[in-house]
Design an enzyme around this catalytic site. Structure first.
Site, PDB file in Angstrom:
ATOM      1  N   ASP A  66       0.826  -1.198   0.000  1.00 58.56           N
ATOM      2  CA  ASP A  66       0.000   0.000   0.000  1.00 58.56           C
ATOM      3  C   ASP A  66       0.870   1.261   0.000  1.00 58.56           C
ATOM      4  O   ASP A  66       1.789   1.393   0.817  1.00 58.56           O
ATOM      5  CB  ASP A  66      -0.900  -0.026   1.239  1.00 58.56           C
ATOM      6  CG  ASP A  66      -1.935   1.064   1.251  1.00 58.56           C
ATOM      7  OD1 ASP A  66      -2.783   1.084   0.354  1.00 58.56           O
ATOM      8  OD2 ASP A  66      -1.886   1.907   2.174  1.00 58.56           O
ATOM      9  N   HIS A 119     -10.669  -1.642  -4.952  1.00 61.31           N
ATOM     10  CA  HIS A 119     -11.453  -1.176  -3.802  1.00 61.31           C
ATOM     11  C   HIS A 119     -11.476   0.337  -3.662  1.00 61.31           C
ATOM     12  O   HIS A 119     -12.258   0.874  -2.867  1.00 61.31           O
ATOM     13  CB  HIS A 119     -10.890  -1.796  -2.523  1.00 61.31           C
ATOM     14  CG  HIS A 119      -9.510  -1.338  -2.189  1.00 61.31           C
ATOM     15  ND1 HIS A 119      -8.411  -1.684  -2.950  1.00 61.31           N
ATOM     16  CD2 HIS A 119      -9.036  -0.543  -1.201  1.00 61.31           C
ATOM     17  CE1 HIS A 119      -7.327  -1.133  -2.431  1.00 61.31           C
ATOM     18  NE2 HIS A 119      -7.682  -0.434  -1.380  1.00 61.31           N
ATOM     19  N   ASP A 120     -10.638   1.051  -4.427  1.00 59.72           N
ATOM     20  CA  ASP A 120     -10.582   2.509  -4.364  1.00 59.72           C
ATOM     21  C   ASP A 120     -11.190   3.187  -5.589  1.00 59.72           C
ATOM     22  O   ASP A 120     -11.202   4.420  -5.661  1.00 59.72           O
ATOM     23  CB  ASP A 120      -9.123   2.981  -4.232  1.00 59.72           C
ATOM     24  CG  ASP A 120      -8.547   2.761  -2.845  1.00 59.72           C
ATOM     25  OD1 ASP A 120      -9.340   2.695  -1.878  1.00 59.72           O
ATOM     26  OD2 ASP A 120      -7.318   2.653  -2.723  1.00 59.72           O
TER      27      ASP A 120
END
Length: 568
Positions: free
Chosen positions: A210, A341-342
Site C-alpha cells: 500500500d 477497492h478505491d
C-alpha cells in the site's frame, strides 16, 4: 522490443482482488469473513485466476476499513480465526492459486502499541519511529496555523494532529488514526522486514504494498504549494517517490526475499509514479518490485480533485496506456486494472451500465486483458457489477467520502452537486457487498450488511450471470485462458492504432511472425471499421456472431488473429 529470455511466472498470471468485508458473510453479522472466502474457492478456481490479493484482515480499529493496522501478526476476529486463515491458504494452494497479502507500512493504526509508546513522552525510546515536530516558529502549539508545515491530508484538512500531552504534532498523510511511520529510523525498517518474513514463513506468496512509494520523505518536510483559493499545501513533491525510496526497497528485497527459493510476488502501489520511476521500481536487475500500480489512467476523468468529474476523452486514455505499454516494454512491468477497492465500477464509470452493461463490461475487459502486464480482476467485476446507486449520505461509509461531503457543504457547494460527485466517484461504489444471488441481501449475508447492497442486484448477480446466454463471467474466463495459453498475449509487443479516434480503441500485439488485432467500440453507436483493420480471423468477441467486418456494434470488442495478414 525483445521479451525477457526467461519470463517470470507472473507474466501470464491473472490476479483476483478480494475485499473481505464485502465478499461473503458466514457468521451472520453483516460483515464478510474468511469463511465466506473459503466457501467460494471453487468459484475462483473456475474463473481460472492464479493469485488472490487479500485486502487487510489483520487486527484493526477499522477507521479506514483495515488500512490502519494495530497488530500486524493477528487476524482480526471480525474476519475469523488463525485456523481459518491457515485453512484458506491451504485451500488456495491446493487449487494452484497463490495468496498475496496487503502490506500497509507507510503508516500504522494510532492504536498500534508502538505509536502509543511513541506519543507517551518526548523521551520515549520509540519517539523517532513516527514523525513528531514542534509547532511552526512564532505560533503557540495547538493554535490554528501552528502546524509544522502546510501539507494537506488525503482525506481532508491538515496532515498534522496536535498531541497536547507532549505539545508536538505527528504526521498522518491519511486520517489522524493512521500516523506515518518514520522510515529514516533503522529499527522501523527492521521491524517491517521481520513481520514480512513472518508472513512468508507462514506460507503467503508475497505482498501488495500500500502506497509504498510514500515511505521515504524529505526529512526537512518543507511547505507545499497552495493552489489558488486553497488552504492547505500539496506536500507530494516531498514524499512521493522520495529521496531514499529505492534504497529502502532494495534493502527490503535483501532482508526479506534474497535467499528464499519460492516463487513470490511483490506489487507496489505507487501513486504519482511516472513511467521513468516505474522502470526503476520494476527493473529486475535493481531487485526492488516485480510490478507497480500506477494511477495516471484512472485520473483522466478528474479535474482539480477526484470528485471534480470530467468526462473521459478516449484519446487521452489511449495516450496514457500507450505511454506505459511502450515505456515499460523492454524492462519493466505494469499492473493492469480498471477496478479495485478505491475505484468506481468501470461499467458505470466508462461504460453503459444499463442498455449495454454486458457489452461495455466485456469490451473494457478485452482492452485491458489484451495489453502487456498482469491483469487484476476486482471482486464483482467478472459479473459486471455497477456503482452503488446510493441516494442519501446515510448510505455511505467511506471516510474519504464522508469528509468530502462535510467539507464541500461547509464551502457552500450545492448538496445535490456533492451527492452526484459521490455517486460517480466514491470508493464505496466498489465496496458494496458481492452480489451472489437475487435474494435477500444479494446472498451476501442473512443479516443487514455493513454497507447497503447496490441497486440492481436482483438482475446483476453471480447466479443470474452464470445462467445467462451472455455471461460476463464466462467471457472473463476466456480472457484468462487466452493469457495462460498464448505468450503473444502475455509477452507480445504493443502497437497503438488510430490514437486520435474519439470512439475506436485499436491496437496490435506482435511476437515474431504472429499478430493479434484488438478492436473496441467505446460508444453506444455503430462504428465503421477503417479499411486497414477489417481483416483477420475472430479469436474472441463479445457478440454472439461475427457480425459485419465493416462495422462495430455498440461496445463491441473483437480479438482477431492477423498473423497471415500483416503484409497487407
Amino acid at each position: 522490443m525483445a521479451p525477457p529470455s526467461s519470463p517470470a511466472w507472473w507474466t501470464n498470471a491473472v490476479v483476483y482482488q478480494i475485499y473481505p468485508r464485502s465478499f461473503a458473510d458466514t457468521t451472520g453479522d453483516g460483515i464478510g469473513d474468511l469463511g465466506g472466502i473459503i466457501d467460494h474457492l471453487d468459484y475462483l478456481a473456475d474463473l481460472g485466476v492464479d493469485v488472490v490479493w487479500l485486502s487487510p484482515i489483520q487486527q484493526s480499529p477499522q477507521f479506514d476499513n483495515g488500512y490502519d493496522i494495530s497488530d500486524y501478526r493477528r487476524i482480526d476476529e471480525m474476519f475469523g480465526t488463525e485456523e481459518q486463515f491457515d485453512q484458506l491458504l491451504a485451500g488456495l494452494h491446493k487449487r494452484g492459486i497463490r495468496l498475496i497479502m496487503d502490506l500497509v507500512v507507510n503508516h500504522t493504526s494510532s492504536e498500534y502499541p508502538g505509536f502509543q509508546s511513541s506519543k507517551a513522552s518526548r523521551t520515549s525510546p520509540k519517539r523517532d519511529r513516527y514523525w513528531w515536530r514542534d509547532a511552526r516558529p512564532g505560533f503557540e502549539p495547538g493554535e490554528p496555523g501552528a502546524e509544522p508545515n502546510n501539507w494537506r491530508s488525503f482525506f481532508g484538512g491538515s496532515a498534522w494532529t496536535f498531541e497536547p500531552r507532549t505539545r508536538q504534532y505527528y504526521l498522518h498523510l491519511f486520517t489522524p488514526q493512521q500516523p506515518d511511520l518514520n522510515w529514516e529510523t533503522p529499527r522501523v525498517r527492521a521491524k517491517v522486514y521481520a513481520m514480512m518474513n513472518w508472513w512468508l514463513d507462514r506460507g503467503v506468496d508475497g505482498f501488495r504494498m500500500d502506497v509504498i512509494n510514500f515511505i521515504s520523505k524529505d526529512p526537512a518536510l518543507p511547505d507545499g504549494v497552495v493552489e489558488p483559493g486553497g488552504i492547505w499545501g500539496d506536500g507530494s513533491p516531498y514524499f512521493v517517490s522520495g529521496p531514499r525510496i529505492h534504497e529502502f526497497l532494495q534493502e527490503m528485497h535483501r532482508e526479506v526475499f534474497d535467499g528464499r527459493s519460492g516463487q513470490y510476488l511483490t506489487v507496489g502501489e505507487t501513486p504519482g509514479a511516472t513511467v521513468d520511476q516505474a522502470l526503476l521500481f520494476t527493473d529486475p536487475r535493481r531487485r526492488e518490485l516485480d510490478m507497480v500500480f500506477q494511477f495516471e489512467h484512472v485520473s483522466l476523468d478528474q479535474g482539480a480533485g477526484k470528485f471534480d468529474y470530467r468526462p473521459l476523452a478516449l484519446p487521452d486514455l489511449k495516450t496514457s496506456w500507450n505511454r506505459w505499454q511502450r515505456g515499460l516494454a523492454e524492462t519493466g512491468w505494469n499492473s493492469l486494472y480498471l477496478n479495485n477497492h478505491d475505484q468506481p465500477r468501470v461499467v458505470s464509470r466508462f461504460g453503459n451500465d444499463t442498455q449495454y452493461r454486458y457489452e461495455s463490461a466485456t469490451m473494457w475487459a478485452t482492452l485491458l486483458h489484451l495489453q502487456r502486464g498482469t491483469p487484476y480482476i476486482y471482486q464483482g467485476e467478472e459479473i459486471g457489477m455497477t456503482n452503488a446507486g446510493f441516494t442519501s449520505i446515510g448510505q455511505y461509509r467511506d471516510v474519504e467520502s464522508l469528509n468530502y461531503y462535510a467539507e464541500a457543504l461547509e464551502r457552500g457547494m450545492d448538496r445535490e452537486q456533492v451527492m452526484e460527485a459521490l455517486r460517480r466517484m466514491s470508493r464505496d461504489n466498489a465496496r458494496t457487498p458481492m452480489q451472489w444471488t437475487g435474494g435477500l441481501h444479494a446472498g451476501f449475508s442473512e443479516a443487514t450488511p455493513w454497507i447497503p447492497v447496490a441497486a440492481g442486484y436482483r438482475s446483476v448477480n453471480v447466479e443470474a450471470d452464470r445462467a445467462a446466454e451472455q455471461s460476463v463471467f464466462r467471457y472473463y474466463r476466456e480472457l484468462v485462458r487466452l493469457r495462460h495459453e498464448s505468450d503473444l498475449v502475455s509477452l507480445g509487443d504493443f502497437h497503438l492504432l488510430d490514437p486520435a479516434h474519439p470512439a475506436l480503441f485499436a491496437f496490435r500485439r506482435t511476437r515474431g511472425d504472429r499478430a493479434l488485432l484488438v478492436l473496441g467500440n467505446v460508444s453506444d453507436e455503430e462504428l465503421g471499421v477503417p479499411s486497414n483493420l477489417e481483416t483477420g480471423t475472430l479469436v474472441l468477441g463479445n457478440y454472439s456472431d461475427a457480425g459485419d467486418r465493416h462495422l462495430l456494434r455498440p461496445w463491441e470488442a473483437r480479438i482477431l488473429d492477423i498473423s497471415t495478414y500483416q503484409g497487407g
